[in-house]
Design a protein around this motif. Structure first.
Motif, PDB file in Angstrom:
ATOM      1  N   UNK A 119       0.825  -1.061  -0.057  1.00  0.00           N
ATOM      2  CA  UNK A 119       0.099   0.065  -0.058  1.00  0.00           C
ATOM      3  C   UNK A 119       0.882   1.027   0.017  1.00  0.00           C
ATOM      4  N   UNK A 120       2.211   1.083   0.666  1.00  0.00           N
ATOM      5  CA  UNK A 120       2.804   2.533   0.691  1.00  0.00           C
ATOM      6  C   UNK A 120       3.473   2.530  -0.594  1.00  0.00           C
ATOM      7  N   UNK A 121       3.952   1.460  -1.227  1.00  0.00           N
ATOM      8  CA  UNK A 121       4.631   1.329  -2.654  1.00  0.00           C
ATOM      9  C   UNK A 121       3.618   2.047  -3.739  1.00  0.00           C
ATOM     10  N   UNK A 122       2.193   1.916  -3.498  1.00  0.00           N
ATOM     11  CA  UNK A 122       1.083   2.482  -4.436  1.00  0.00           C
ATOM     12  C   UNK A 122       1.001   3.932  -4.154  1.00  0.00           C
ATOM     13  N   UNK A 123       1.188   4.185  -2.813  1.00  0.00           N
ATOM     14  CA  UNK A 123       0.643   5.439  -2.208  1.00  0.00           C
ATOM     15  C   UNK A 123       1.803   6.548  -2.685  1.00  0.00           C
ATOM     16  N   UNK A 124       3.071   5.961  -2.600  1.00  0.00           N
ATOM     17  CA  UNK A 124       4.091   6.794  -2.778  1.00  0.00           C
ATOM     18  C   UNK A 124       4.599   7.067  -4.399  1.00  0.00           C
ATOM     19  N   UNK A 125       4.387   5.967  -4.941  1.00  0.00           N
ATOM     20  CA  UNK A 125       5.057   5.922  -6.487  1.00  0.00           C
ATOM     21  C   UNK A 125       4.159   5.804  -7.269  1.00  0.00           C
ATOM     22  N   UNK A 126       2.737   5.632  -6.907  1.00  0.00           N
ATOM     23  CA  UNK A 126       1.581   5.559  -7.990  1.00  0.00           C
ATOM     24  C   UNK A 126       1.664   4.039  -8.516  1.00  0.00           C
ATOM     25  N   UNK A 127       2.382   2.921  -7.996  1.00  0.00           N
ATOM     26  CA  UNK A 127       2.580   1.818  -8.653  1.00  0.00           C
ATOM     27  C   UNK A 127       1.675   0.824  -8.054  1.00  0.00           C
ATOM     28  N   UNK A 128       0.652  -0.065  -8.773  1.00  0.00           N
ATOM     29  CA  UNK A 128      -0.109  -0.872  -8.319  1.00  0.00           C
ATOM     30  C   UNK A 128       0.611  -2.229  -8.517  1.00  0.00           C
ATOM     31  N   UNK A 129       1.613  -2.517  -7.889  1.00  0.00           N
ATOM     32  CA  UNK A 129       2.207  -3.874  -8.339  1.00  0.00           C
ATOM     33  C   UNK A 129       1.844  -5.156  -7.457  1.00  0.00           C
ATOM     34  N   UNK A 130       1.877  -6.323  -8.121  1.00  0.00           N
ATOM     35  CA  UNK A 130       1.435  -7.537  -7.373  1.00  0.00           C
ATOM     36  C   UNK A 130       2.616  -7.739  -6.461  1.00  0.00           C
ATOM     37  N   UNK A 131       2.251  -8.566  -5.417  1.00  0.00           N
ATOM     38  CA  UNK A 131       3.135  -8.633  -4.437  1.00  0.00           C
ATOM     39  C   UNK A 131       3.963  -9.892  -5.028  1.00  0.00           C
ATOM     40  N   UNK A 132       5.537  -9.661  -4.572  1.00  0.00           N
ATOM     41  CA  UNK A 132       6.455 -10.473  -5.354  1.00  0.00           C
ATOM     42  C   UNK A 132       6.441 -11.738  -4.319  1.00  0.00           C
ATOM     43  N   UNK A 133       6.857 -12.801  -5.169  1.00  0.00           N
ATOM     44  CA  UNK A 133       6.740 -14.018  -4.730  1.00  0.00           C
ATOM     45  C   UNK A 133       7.832 -14.185  -3.374  1.00  0.00           C
ATOM     46  N   UNK A 134       9.107 -13.322  -3.733  1.00  0.00           N
ATOM     47  CA  UNK A 134       9.840 -13.447  -2.752  1.00  0.00           C
ATOM     48  C   UNK A 134       9.393 -12.802  -1.271  1.00  0.00           C
ATOM     49  N   UNK A 135       8.249 -11.971  -1.372  1.00  0.00           N
ATOM     50  CA  UNK A 135       7.947 -11.398  -0.038  1.00  0.00           C
ATOM     51  C   UNK A 135       6.851 -12.117   0.373  1.00  0.00           C
ATOM     52  N   UNK A 136       6.073 -12.869  -0.436  1.00  0.00           N
ATOM     53  CA  UNK A 136       5.042 -14.049   0.051  1.00  0.00           C
ATOM     54  C   UNK A 136       6.135 -15.042   0.872  1.00  0.00           C
ATOM     55  N   UNK A 137       6.825 -15.528   0.475  1.00  0.00           N
ATOM     56  CA  UNK A 137       7.867 -16.556   1.334  1.00  0.00           C
ATOM     57  C   UNK A 137       8.372 -15.929   2.365  1.00  0.00           C
ATOM     58  N   UNK A 138       8.911 -14.849   2.257  1.00  0.00           N
ATOM     59  CA  UNK A 138       9.449 -14.219   3.484  1.00  0.00           C
ATOM     60  C   UNK A 138       8.801 -13.924   4.820  1.00  0.00           C
ATOM     61  N   UNK A 139       7.274 -13.509   4.358  1.00  0.00           N
ATOM     62  CA  UNK A 139       6.344 -13.294   5.239  1.00  0.00           C
ATOM     63  C   UNK A 139       5.525 -14.688   5.692  1.00  0.00           C
ATOM     64  N   UNK A 140       5.442 -15.547   4.772  1.00  0.00           N
ATOM     65  CA  UNK A 140       4.952 -16.763   5.357  1.00  0.00           C
ATOM     66  C   UNK A 140       5.846 -17.514   6.310  1.00  0.00           C
ATOM     67  N   UNK A 141       7.077 -17.648   6.081  1.00  0.00           N
ATOM     68  CA  UNK A 141       8.341 -18.115   6.601  1.00  0.00           C
ATOM     69  C   UNK A 141       8.245 -17.505   8.205  1.00  0.00           C
ATOM     70  N   UNK A 142       8.352 -16.294   8.256  1.00  0.00           N
ATOM     71  CA  UNK A 142       8.330 -15.607   9.636  1.00  0.00           C
ATOM     72  C   UNK A 142       6.875 -15.880  10.260  1.00  0.00           C
ATOM     73  N   UNK A 143       5.846 -16.024   9.727  1.00  0.00           N
ATOM     74  CA  UNK A 143       4.632 -16.296  10.352  1.00  0.00           C
ATOM     75  C   UNK A 143       4.591 -17.744  10.802  1.00  0.00           C
ATOM     76  N   UNK A 144       5.321 -18.655  10.104  1.00  0.00           N
ATOM     77  CA  UNK A 144       5.350 -20.137  10.683  1.00  0.00           C
ATOM     78  C   UNK A 144       6.125 -20.073  11.842  1.00  0.00           C
TER      79      UNK A 144
END
Length: 382
Positions: free
Chosen positions: A281-306
Motif C-alpha cells: 500500500x505504501x508503494x502504491x501511495x508513494x510511487x503510484x504503482x499498483x504492483x502485485x506482491x512478489x513471490x519473494x515477499x510472500x515466502x519471507x512473510x509466510x516463513x516468518x509467520x510459521x
C-alpha cells in the motif's frame, strides 16, 4: 559495499544495448528555442502496455544522463527500484543562464524563470502525454543545476517528489529558505544531499551548513538523506551519490531482504500479513504503482509467520498468494501448512494433493507437497 563496487565497474557498459535511448529536439515556446533531450525507456516498455513508470528528470544531461540512466537500468533490473523513464536535458554552456538567480532576490531571474517554467509547464506535460507515466518524479542536478532544483520546492505542491542534489552551488539565503519551507509541505518529499571530503572547499562547506539545518527538521513528510564521501572530489562524488540516492529513496520498494526479515519482520508484535499489505500500500501511495506482491515477499512473510506461530497471518498470506499466483503451488503449500497447524490434517492433505499439476516456485516443489500429503496419510491412516 560489494554491490556498489560491482556497479561502478559495469553499470555504464553498453546501456543502450539493454534499454531504449531516444534523442529528440523539443521546441519550447517558453524558451523561444529548441532543446535536445535524451530519453531512456525501460527495457520492456513496448511489451508492458498497461505498466506505468516514474520519471527521472536529469539536468546537465550532457554528462549526467549516462550515469543516472545506467544506475536506473541496473537498480530496476534487480528490482531495487521501479523501472523508470529517464529524461536528460542537454544544457551545455546555457546551464548558467538556465539556472541563474537574481542578485537581489536570489531567486530565478528573467531567463532562468523561463527555464523553470519550461520544465514544469512544457516538458513534464509532454512526457506525461507521450509516455505511460506514474505520478512520481525525481530531479537530479550537480553544483549549479543542483541549486536550481531547490526552487521547485517552493511550488505548491512541489514539482518533484524526489531531489538528488549533488554538491550544490547554493544561492545566498537558500539554505534558510529551504529549512523554513520544508515543514509546511504536505506531500512526501525525498531529499538526498551529497558532498565529498575533496569537494571544492566552498561548496563542501555550504553543503555541510545546509545539512546542519535539514538534519534536525521535524516533519512526517520530509525524508532526508546525506552523504559526505571520503576522498571524493567534486566530480567523483557524483558516481557514488547517484546509486546511494536511488537506493535510499526507493528503500521501501525493494523486495524484503535478509536484513529487513531479521530486523523488522521477525520482530513484529503485530500481524505479519498486515505488514505485507501495508508495504505494498505504501508503494502504491508513494510511487503510484499498483504492483502485485512478489513471490519473494510472500515466502519471507509466510516463513516468518510459521516461525512466530502466527497461523492466522499464514492463512491470510496463503489466501492472497492463491489469488495472485493461482497457477503455482505457492499459496497451496502455505494453506496446507495452516491446515496442518490448525488441526485439520485431512484438509491439509487434500490441499497438497490438489496442487500436484501446478508450477513449482523457488524452493517449493511438487515432491515437497506430495511428501507432506503422504506423511499425513501414513500418520492418520487416511
Amino acid at each position: 559495499m560489494n554491490k556498489i563496487l560491482l556497479l561502478a565497474i559495469c553499470v555504464f557498459f553498453n546501456v543502450s544495448a539493454f534499454s531504449q535511448i531516444i534523442y529528440e529536439e523539443f521546441n519550447s515556446s517558453k524558451l523561444g528555442e529548441s532543446r535536445k533531450l535524451k530519453i531512456q525507456l525501460p527495457r520492456n516498455y513496448d511489451s508492458n502496455k498497461d505498466k506505468v513508470y516514474p520519471i527521472v528528470i536529469v539536468l546537465d544531461g550532457d554528462y549526467l544522463f549516462e550515469p543516472v540512466a545506467g544506475n536506473v537500468d541496473y537498480f530496476s533490473y534487480w528490482e531495487d527500484m521501479p523501472e523508470s523513464i529517464v529524461v536528460g536535458i542537454m544544457q551545455g554552456d546555457s546551464r548558467y543562464e538556465d539556472c541563474a538567480y537574481d542578485d537581489n532576490t536570489f531567486m530565478p531571474d528573467e531567463d532562468s524563470a523561463k527555464f523553470f517554467e519550461f520544465i514544469g509547464l512544457e516538458l513534464l506535460p509532454y512526457i506525461d502525454g507521450k509516455y505511460r507515466t506514474a505520478k512520481f518524479v525525481i530531479g537530479v542536478g550537480h553544483d549549479f543545476t543542483a541549486n536550481f532544483l531547490n526552487y521547485y520546492l517552493f511550488k505548491d505542491p512541489p514539482l518533484f517528489n524526489g531531489y538528488i542534489v549533488l554538491s550544490p552551488d547554493l544561492a545566498p539565503m537558500i539554505d534558510d529558505r529551504i529549512a523554513q519551507r520544508l515543514p509546511s509541505i504536505s506531500q512526501k518529499v525525498f531529499y538526498y544531499l551529497a558532498t565529498g571530503t575533496d569537494d571544492i572547499k566552498g561548496l563542501m562547506e555550504s553543503t555541510e551548513a545546509l545539512n546542519t539545518k535539514l538534519v534536525g527538521l521535524k516533519s512526517q513528510t520530509f525524508n532526508y538523506y546525506y552523504d559526505n564521501f571520503e576522498n571524493a572530489t567534486h566530480y567523483s562524488l557524483v558516481g557514488r551519490g547517484i546509486p546511494n540516492a536511488l537506493e535510499k529513496i526507493f528503500s521501501v520498494y525493494r523486495p524484503i531482504s535478509k536484513k529487513e526479515y531479521s530486523d523488522v519482520v521477525m520482530k513484529l508484535n503485530t500481524p505479519i500479513h498486515q505488514y505485507l499489505i501495508d508495504k505494498y500500500a505504501t508503494i502504491e501511495d508513494l510511487f503510484g504503482l499498483d504492483n502485485p506482491i512478489r513471490v519473494n515477499d510472500y515466502i519471507a512473510t509466510a516463513t516468518a509467520s510459521e516461525k512466530k506461530k502466527q497461523w492466522e497471518s499464514l492463512r491470510e498470506i496463503a489466501s492472497m498468494a492463491q489469488k495472485d499466483y493461482p497457477n503455482t503451488i505457492l499459496g497451496d503449500y502455505y494453506m496446507g501448512r495452516y491446515y496442518e497447524e490448525n488441526g485439520d490434517p485431512k484438509k491439509a492433505m487434500r490441499t497438497y494433493q490438489a496442487a500436484f499439476d501446478k508450477e513449482e516456485v523457488d524452493f517449493l516443489t511438487i515432491d515437497m507437497l506430495l511428501d507432506r500429503a503422504d506423511k499425513i496419510k501414513t500418520d492418520f491412516g487416511y
